[in-house]
Design an enzyme around this catalytic site. Sequence first.
Site, PDB file in Angstrom:
ATOM      1  N   VAL A   1       0.844  -1.191   0.000  1.00 21.06           N
ATOM      2  CA  VAL A   1       0.000   0.000   0.000  1.00 21.06           C
ATOM      3  C   VAL A   1       0.880   1.241   0.000  1.00 21.06           C
ATOM      4  CG1 VAL A   1      -1.749   1.274   1.309  1.00 21.06           C
ATOM      5  CG2 VAL A   1      -1.776  -1.227   1.320  1.00 21.06           C
ATOM      6  N   CYS A   2       0.502   2.222  -0.814  1.00 17.69           N
ATOM      7  CA  CYS A   2       1.179   3.524  -0.850  1.00 17.69           C
ATOM      8  C   CYS A   2       0.111   4.580  -1.145  1.00 17.69           C
ATOM      9  CB  CYS A   2       2.301   3.523  -1.879  1.00 17.69           C
ATOM     10  SG  CYS A   2       1.758   3.542  -3.598  1.00 17.69           S
ATOM     11  N   PRO A   3       0.481   5.847  -1.273  1.00 18.73           N
ATOM     12  CA  PRO A   3      -0.537   6.879  -1.494  1.00 18.73           C
ATOM     13  C   PRO A   3      -1.382   6.714  -2.757  1.00 18.73           C
ATOM     14  CG  PRO A   3       1.463   7.904  -0.711  1.00 18.73           C
ATOM     15  CD  PRO A   3       1.791   6.450  -0.987  1.00 18.73           C
TER      16      PRO A   3
ATOM     17  N   LEU B   1      -3.988   4.555  -1.261  1.00 17.71           N
ATOM     18  CA  LEU B   1      -4.858   5.120  -0.237  1.00 17.71           C
ATOM     19  C   LEU B   1      -5.781   6.204  -0.774  1.00 17.71           C
ATOM     20  CD1 LEU B   1      -2.344   5.189   2.716  1.00 17.71           C
ATOM     21  CD2 LEU B   1      -4.417   3.814   2.561  1.00 17.71           C
TER      22      LEU B   1
END
Length: 116
Positions: free
Chosen positions: A62-64, A94
Amino acid sequence: MDEISTERVAELLETDEPPTLVDIREPPAFQRGHIPGSRNVPFRQLPDRVAELADADHVVTVCPHGKASVQAAKLIDSYEGTADATVQSMAGGLSEWEGAVKSDDAEPDEGPAAPF
């Protein structure tokens, strides 16, 4: 690299065997807001900490915005200890996540309100 939708991640988190979520942002961003139950392993530390994921059956990075997490998933997938695991990147990151977000900050900093 295989990607997984945010909707499918939310569904899997409700099962008896949820995936291991690996949030690759730096600790301050993680503390401002992350998916509950996710593990913070900053991207720059991932090569040294990938062995921590050796027991996982399913890993979702998961990352931005779902870009850097693709690279993180490739790195994890190439590790010998995760050869039997399903490793995926959360598409859209996200910014697309509509589920719960947990904050570890006791007092919000003066940075942006977004969790990333």
